[in-house]
Scaffold this active site. Structure first.
Site, mmCIF file in Angstrom:
data_model
loop_
_atom_site.group_PDB
_atom_site.id
_atom_site.type_symbol
_atom_site.label_atom_id
_atom_site.label_comp_id
_atom_site.label_asym_id
_atom_site.label_seq_id
_atom_site.Cartn_x
_atom_site.Cartn_y
_atom_site.Cartn_z
ATOM 1 N N ASP A 194 0.816 -1.227 0.000
ATOM 2 C CA ASP A 194 0.000 0.000 0.000
ATOM 3 C C ASP A 194 0.844 1.269 0.000
ATOM 4 O O ASP A 194 0.409 2.317 0.470
ATOM 5 C CB ASP A 194 -0.951 0.028 1.214
ATOM 6 C CG ASP A 194 -1.782 -1.229 1.333
ATOM 7 O OD1 ASP A 194 -2.423 -1.596 0.338
ATOM 8 O OD2 ASP A 194 -1.778 -1.852 2.408
ATOM 9 N N GLN A 207 2.218 -5.903 -3.430
ATOM 10 C CA GLN A 207 2.444 -6.017 -1.993
ATOM 11 C C GLN A 207 3.704 -5.226 -1.595
ATOM 12 O O GLN A 207 3.997 -4.215 -2.193
ATOM 13 C CB GLN A 207 2.529 -7.481 -1.549
ATOM 14 C CG GLN A 207 1.205 -8.229 -1.602
ATOM 15 C CD GLN A 207 0.865 -8.779 -2.965
ATOM 16 O OE1 GLN A 207 1.684 -9.410 -3.617
ATOM 17 N NE2 GLN A 207 -0.344 -8.529 -3.398
ATOM 18 N N GLY A 229 -3.906 -4.100 -4.792
ATOM 19 C CA GLY A 229 -4.837 -3.043 -5.171
ATOM 20 C C GLY A 229 -4.050 -1.799 -5.507
ATOM 21 O O GLY A 229 -3.627 -1.064 -4.616
ATOM 22 N N HIS A 230 -3.781 -1.583 -6.787
ATOM 23 C CA HIS A 230 -2.979 -0.435 -7.206
ATOM 24 C C HIS A 230 -3.914 0.681 -7.666
ATOM 25 O O HIS A 230 -4.659 0.527 -8.635
ATOM 26 C CB HIS A 230 -2.011 -0.841 -8.322
ATOM 27 C CG HIS A 230 -0.919 -1.739 -7.818
ATOM 28 N ND1 HIS A 230 0.133 -2.152 -8.599
ATOM 29 C CD2 HIS A 230 -0.702 -2.282 -6.599
ATOM 30 C CE1 HIS A 230 0.936 -2.912 -7.890
ATOM 31 N NE2 HIS A 230 0.439 -3.014 -6.670
ATOM 32 N N LYS A 237 2.376 2.284 -5.173
ATOM 33 C CA LYS A 237 3.110 1.825 -6.367
ATOM 34 C C LYS A 237 2.358 2.123 -7.647
ATOM 35 O O LYS A 237 2.951 2.516 -8.651
ATOM 36 C CB LYS A 237 3.392 0.314 -6.248
ATOM 37 C CG LYS A 237 4.327 -0.046 -5.109
ATOM 38 C CD LYS A 237 4.521 -1.544 -4.991
ATOM 39 C CE LYS A 237 3.300 -2.272 -4.509
ATOM 40 N NZ LYS A 237 2.927 -1.957 -3.109
#
Length: 446
Positions: A37, A247, A64-65, A40
């Site tokens: 988180d 991650q 989750g980007h 990225k």
């Protein structure tokens, strides 16, 4: 005279070799240095114009980007974060695990933005498939752990990687086979037996399976490639590749806070196995970290704040998981952990995100050391789960200015730049980018 000539020839040859090596180092790696988180997705989106190819190398829909531009927020789970740039190709590498249902949802979300996935998205045939029964096994396993659960996202990631290493998995290339359904049913039957051992209710399987098979048909319409050949040809042709990690380094299966980790190698070495590239092809390694620190799920977090300061950081930073929606645990920056991640990855440039979230704090704390077994140490030890680790802090002046409208590092307050300078000195790596907001325009280059 001869020795001087010999030395000169040697130097010339070394320079030629160095130039040749540099010409082949056309793949840079971008990854997180904390527990994920770190932002990225946004930074990949910002850097994409410099690259011909953006390639995800591990993880799956547990990532989750988040990207934000032109007032619209986009959350990607499997598709690389360069997808909104029409002049760059995006590759889902062999190290990724794919849930076809989640993938189809992502593809559908791209349609209003006129993204031509047939031109800009490619999927490795060697990527593993997440089956509906993988997700059920994930839920069954997590439920069986009770209070010792690891905080899984329940996306089926762990069971899929277990089948991969157990040599049972289904791969994307299998959907092109005439025997695909036989392979699928064989693995499904094995999973049903395991679910029976857990005494887990899998009555929803038929519904899940129907949606999954429909999404498999959608997956068949995409560009399925032998990605290792594709990536290496791009490098050979002189095209720049950015390997996008998911991650964070402290969740790495080998080097993270085991067993509270993910199921893949999230460090730079994972780009080699997750894309099929040689280590000597890697050039820059961008390491991303927040101006503070967060973690989702269970596991150790030495600098976690269980007070109003932690709650204020969570509120200001909108710290809720992009994949799960769970509130993130918040704390101060941890230098021993960052130094560890920098060492593992060979980081050449640092990127600090969410500096804007700390605006308004009169003091910023930085963990410089741990008190561990009655000793003061400045490194991450083997066990920070069963052994108590007490952070030792240094306080620095905070800043009150709103950073979100600033467009140059020259506009940033002195106290923030003092914080940046302090971190650079301690970490011995330059901070080349500072993010002051979620939008791609709120990204300042130094």
């Amino acid at each position: 005279m001869r020795s001087i000539f010999t030395e000169r020839v040697k130097n010339v040859n070394q320079n030629k070799i160095s130039e040749k090596l540099n010409s082949f180092m056309n793949i840079d790696v971008l990854l997180g240095l904390q527990w994920g988180d770190e932002g990225k997705g946004k930074i990949v989106d910002v850097l994409t114009p410099k690259y011909s190819v953006i390639a995800r190398f591990q993880g799956g829909p547990n990532a989750g980007h988040t990207l934000e531009f032109e007032g619209i927020k986009h959350v990607l789970h499997t598709i690389p974060s360069g997808i909104f740039h029409k002049y760059s190709v995006n590759v889902i590498g062999n190290g990724v695990v794919i849930d076809p249902v989640i993938m189809e949802v992502e593809l559908n979300a791209l349609e209003p933005f006129k993204v031509d996935v047939n031109k800009v998205l490619f999927v490795s045939r060697k990527a593993q498939l997440i089956l509906p029964t993988h997700k059920l096994l994930d839920a069954a396993s997590e439920a069986s752990k009770g209070k010792d659960k690891i905080g899984s996202t329940l996306k089926g990631i762990g069971p899929t990687y277990m089948d991969k290493t157990g040599r049972n998995g289904l791969r994307v290339g299998d959907i092109e086979s005439d025997h695909f359904l036989d392979k699928y049913n064989k693995l499904k039957d094995k999973h049903i037996q395991l679910l029976g051992n857990f005494k887990f209710d899998y009555s929803e399987l038929e519904t899940l399976e129907k949606a999954w098979m429909t999404s498999i048909d959608k997956l068949r319409t995409l560009n399925l490639i032998d990605s290792e050949h594709f990536i290496n040809k791009q490098i050979k042709d002189g095209n720049k590749v950015l390997a996008e990690g998911a991650q964070g380094s402290l969740l790495d299966i080998d080097f993270g806070s085991y067993p509270f980790v993910t199921s893949s190698n999230t460090v730079a070495a994972g780009a080699c196995t997750g894309l099929g590239i040689a280590p000597n092809k890697i050039g820059e390694v961008y390491g991303i970290f927040k101006a503070y620190c967060t973690r989702v799920g269970s596991g150790p977090f030495p600098t976690e704040l269980h007070n109003e300061v932690g709650e204020e950081i969570r509120k200001n930073g909108h710290e809720f998981g992009a994949t799960t929606g769970r509130p993130r645990r918040c704390g101060w920056v941890d230098l021993p952990a960052l130094k560890y991640a920098i060492m593992l990855n060979g980081v050449t440039q640092l990127i600090m995100t969410k500096a804007d979230v700390l605006s308004g704090f009169s003091e910023i704390s930085v963990c410089t050391h741990y008190e561990y077994k009655n000793e003061k140490i400045d490194y991450m030890p083997y066990d920070i789960i069963d052994e108590e680790v007490t952070p030792i802090y240094k306080s620095l002046p905070g800043w009150s200015e709103d950073l979100t409208g600033m467009s140059s590092v020259n506009d940033l307050p002195n106290s923030l730049m003092d914080y940046v300078t302090y971190l650079e000195k301690e970490l011995e790596v330059p901070i080349s980018i500072i993010s002051v907001g979620p939008d791609r325009t709120q990204t300042l280059l130094r």
